[in-house]
Design a protein around this motif. Structure first.
Motif, PDB file in Angstrom:
ATOM      1  N   VAL A   1       0.781  -1.237  -0.009  1.00 51.00           N
ATOM      2  CA  VAL A   1      -0.157  -0.004  -0.111  1.00 51.00           C
ATOM      3  C   VAL A   1       0.791   1.029  -0.022  1.00 51.00           C
ATOM      4  CG1 VAL A   1      -1.604   1.388   1.237  1.00 51.00           C
ATOM      5  CG2 VAL A   1      -1.918  -1.162   1.010  1.00 51.00           C
ATOM      6  N   LEU A   2       0.672   2.238  -1.148  1.00 48.36           N
ATOM      7  CA  LEU A   2       1.225   3.441  -1.130  1.00 48.36           C
ATOM      8  C   LEU A   2       0.657   4.453  -0.285  1.00 48.36           C
ATOM      9  CD1 LEU A   2       2.749   3.438  -4.401  1.00 48.36           C
ATOM     10  CD2 LEU A   2       3.948   4.058  -2.411  1.00 48.36           C
ATOM     11  N   LEU A   3       0.949   4.995   0.843  1.00 49.26           N
ATOM     12  CA  LEU A   3       0.606   6.053   1.442  1.00 49.26           C
ATOM     13  C   LEU A   3       0.714   7.154   0.869  1.00 49.26           C
ATOM     14  CD1 LEU A   3       0.713   5.010   5.268  1.00 49.26           C
ATOM     15  CD2 LEU A   3      -1.356   4.565   3.505  1.00 49.26           C
TER      16      LEU A   3
ATOM     17  N   GLU B   1      -0.832  12.549   6.374  1.00 53.28           N
ATOM     18  CA  GLU B   1      -2.225  12.874   7.078  1.00 53.28           C
ATOM     19  C   GLU B   1      -3.191  11.256   7.180  1.00 53.28           C
ATOM     20  OE1 GLU B   1      -3.092  13.856   2.832  1.00 53.28           O
ATOM     21  OE2 GLU B   1      -1.404  13.857   4.185  1.00 53.28           O
ATOM     22  N   CYS B   2      -2.385  10.328   6.539  1.00 50.56           N
ATOM     23  CA  CYS B   2      -3.036   9.027   6.605  1.00 50.56           C
ATOM     24  C   CYS B   2      -2.562   8.369   7.940  1.00 50.56           C
ATOM     25  CB  CYS B   2      -2.909   8.304   5.424  1.00 50.56           C
ATOM     26  SG  CYS B   2      -3.235   8.622   3.834  1.00 50.56           S
ATOM     27  N   LEU B   3      -1.487   8.990   8.595  1.00 51.45           N
ATOM     28  CA  LEU B   3      -1.195   8.335   9.981  1.00 51.45           C
ATOM     29  C   LEU B   3      -1.455   9.348  11.247  1.00 51.45           C
ATOM     30  CD1 LEU B   3       2.342   7.809   8.311  1.00 51.45           C
ATOM     31  CD2 LEU B   3       0.933   5.916   9.300  1.00 51.45           C
TER      32      LEU B   3
ATOM     33  N   PRO C   1      -5.477   4.447   1.613  1.00 47.48           N
ATOM     34  CA  PRO C   1      -6.417   5.213   0.721  1.00 47.48           C
ATOM     35  C   PRO C   1      -7.365   4.422  -0.090  1.00 47.48           C
ATOM     36  CG  PRO C   1      -4.069   5.634   0.554  1.00 47.48           C
ATOM     37  CD  PRO C   1      -3.877   4.678   1.581  1.00 47.48           C
ATOM     38  N   GLU C   2      -8.382   4.933  -0.178  1.00 43.48           N
ATOM     39  CA  GLU C   2      -9.627   4.393  -0.715  1.00 43.48           C
ATOM     40  C   GLU C   2      -9.258   3.633  -2.305  1.00 43.48           C
ATOM     41  OE1 GLU C   2     -14.072   5.274  -2.575  1.00 43.48           O
ATOM     42  OE2 GLU C   2     -13.050   6.687  -1.582  1.00 43.48           O
TER      43      GLU C   2
ATOM     44  N   PRO D   1      -5.440  10.718  -4.600  1.00 42.65           N
ATOM     45  CA  PRO D   1      -4.674   9.633  -3.964  1.00 42.65           C
ATOM     46  C   PRO D   1      -4.035   8.466  -4.902  1.00 42.65           C
ATOM     47  CG  PRO D   1      -6.990   9.466  -3.811  1.00 42.65           C
ATOM     48  CD  PRO D   1      -6.662  10.647  -4.396  1.00 42.65           C
ATOM     49  N   VAL D   2      -3.285   7.721  -4.521  1.00 40.99           N
ATOM     50  CA  VAL D   2      -2.566   6.465  -5.464  1.00 40.99           C
ATOM     51  C   VAL D   2      -3.794   5.541  -5.633  1.00 40.99           C
ATOM     52  CG1 VAL D   2      -0.973   4.638  -5.791  1.00 40.99           C
ATOM     53  CG2 VAL D   2      -0.095   7.045  -5.113  1.00 40.99           C
ATOM     54  N   SER D   3      -4.194   5.041  -6.746  1.00 41.10           N
ATOM     55  CA  SER D   3      -5.278   3.966  -7.049  1.00 41.10           C
ATOM     56  C   SER D   3      -4.408   2.807  -6.966  1.00 41.10           C
ATOM     57  CB  SER D   3      -5.662   4.217  -8.682  1.00 41.10           C
ATOM     58  OG  SER D   3      -4.652   3.951  -9.460  1.00 41.10           O
ATOM     59  N   GLU D   4      -5.414   1.742  -6.921  1.00 41.95           N
ATOM     60  CA  GLU D   4      -4.889   0.334  -6.856  1.00 41.95           C
ATOM     61  C   GLU D   4      -4.139  -0.007  -7.966  1.00 41.95           C
ATOM     62  OE1 GLU D   4      -3.971  -3.495  -5.523  1.00 41.95           O
ATOM     63  OE2 GLU D   4      -4.676  -1.931  -4.291  1.00 41.95           O
ATOM     64  N   ALA D   5      -4.738   0.401  -9.054  1.00 48.68           N
ATOM     65  CA  ALA D   5      -4.158   0.139 -10.633  1.00 48.68           C
ATOM     66  C   ALA D   5      -2.669   0.755 -10.394  1.00 48.68           C
ATOM     67  CB  ALA D   5      -4.916   0.773 -11.619  1.00 48.68           C
TER      68      ALA D   5
END
Length: 280
Positions: free
Chosen positions: A114-116, A163-165, A191-192, A124-128
């Motif tokens: 996962v990329l925060l 801010e994700c932490l 991230p979603e 945000p970075v997507s799953e793709a």
């Protein structure tokens, strides 16, 4: 853990004046990646490979020691400033707080994929994107210490999303142990669209877990988890939502357990326990 009992007992048996100076603890970060599940808060946990030097075969959260290269330019940093993080983390400087926060984000990437992180415009970075060949190869390079995490983010045109932490706990390994860490515990939201995986070489399995279920397992297996992990899971079990876990604590005191001999009984079959300010 049972494997540490001989070393700890030898330390207790040595007169205080004759004990060697404690090993300097290494700065480290560990991350409770959380989400809201059907039955309450869930946390992503791994079972470490038996070959690992630290906590072999134990259930842990993603995490590890700070890399000296865990530094990032202001342009590649979003969210609270290093100064603000330092204010949340007593005893740190802006520089050391920045390293710890970046180490937390790096460890999440190394151990879960996962990329925060986000694009400069805030997307945000997507799953793709996180599973694209460049990111997958970058994960291997970061884990192999071929490239610094901050340099990889620059290559990918991304900024770290601090801010994700949020800060949760601060534990230091007891002075009696030969391998010591000064560890900050963080919580993180993914991230979603992204999803953690079991792609790290440090673990043999990884999955979302209910804290209560893992604690039940630990009650019957003294070597399953380290005390800080158990304490963190107890807090997660009591939390009403992931948002509650992701809120910074107003006070994060350092906790360093100490060993004590106790009468042998069902709660301490070997007569040795680690004490904390709130008890065993």
């Amino acid at each position: 853990p049972p494997a540490l009992v001989p070393a700890v007992r030898a330390w207790l048996d040595t007169p205080e004046a004759d004990r060697p100076a404690p090993v300097a603890p290494r700065a480290a970060a560990t991350v409770m990646v959380v989400r809201d599940g059907a039955q309450g808060v869930e946390v992503f946990m791994q079972t470490r490979a038996a070959s690992m030097a630290f906590a072999p075969g134990m259930m842990v959260f993603p995490g590890g020691g700070v890399d000296p290269r865990d530094e990032v330019t202001d342009a590649a940093w979003s969210g609270p400033t290093p100064q603000e993080w330092s204010a949340r983390m007593p005893g740190t400087t802006p520089a050391s707080a920045q390293q710890l926060v970046l180490a937390a984000a790096r460890e999440v990437f190394e151990e879960t994929g996962v990329l925060l992180a986000a694009h400069p415009d805030g997307r945000p970075v997507s799953e793709a994107e996180a599973s694209a060949p460049a990111a997958v190869e970058g994960r291997r390079r970061v884990e192999a210490r071929e490239v610094a995490f901050s340099d990889l983010l620059t290559e990918l045109g991304l900024t770290v999303r601090t801010e994700c932490l949020s800060v949760r706990d601060h534990w230091t390994t007891p002075e009696c142990e030969p391998r010591r860490y000064d560890t900050w515990f963080f919580a993180a939201r993914i991230p979603e669209g992204q999803e953690p995986d079991d792609g790290t070489t440090e673990a043999v399995s990884a999955s979302w877990e209910r804290p209560a279920t893992v604690l039940e397992r630990a009650a019957g297996d003294a070597g399953l988890m380290l005390p800080p992990t158990i304490a963190a899971l107890e807090d997660l079990r009591a939390a009403g939502s992931a948002a509650e876990v992701l809120a910074d604590r107003h006070e994060v005191p350092e906790v360093m357990p100490w060993p004590e001999e106790v009468p042998v009984g069902p709660d301490a079959p070997d007569g040795l326990v680690m004490r904390t300010p709130w008890g065993r």
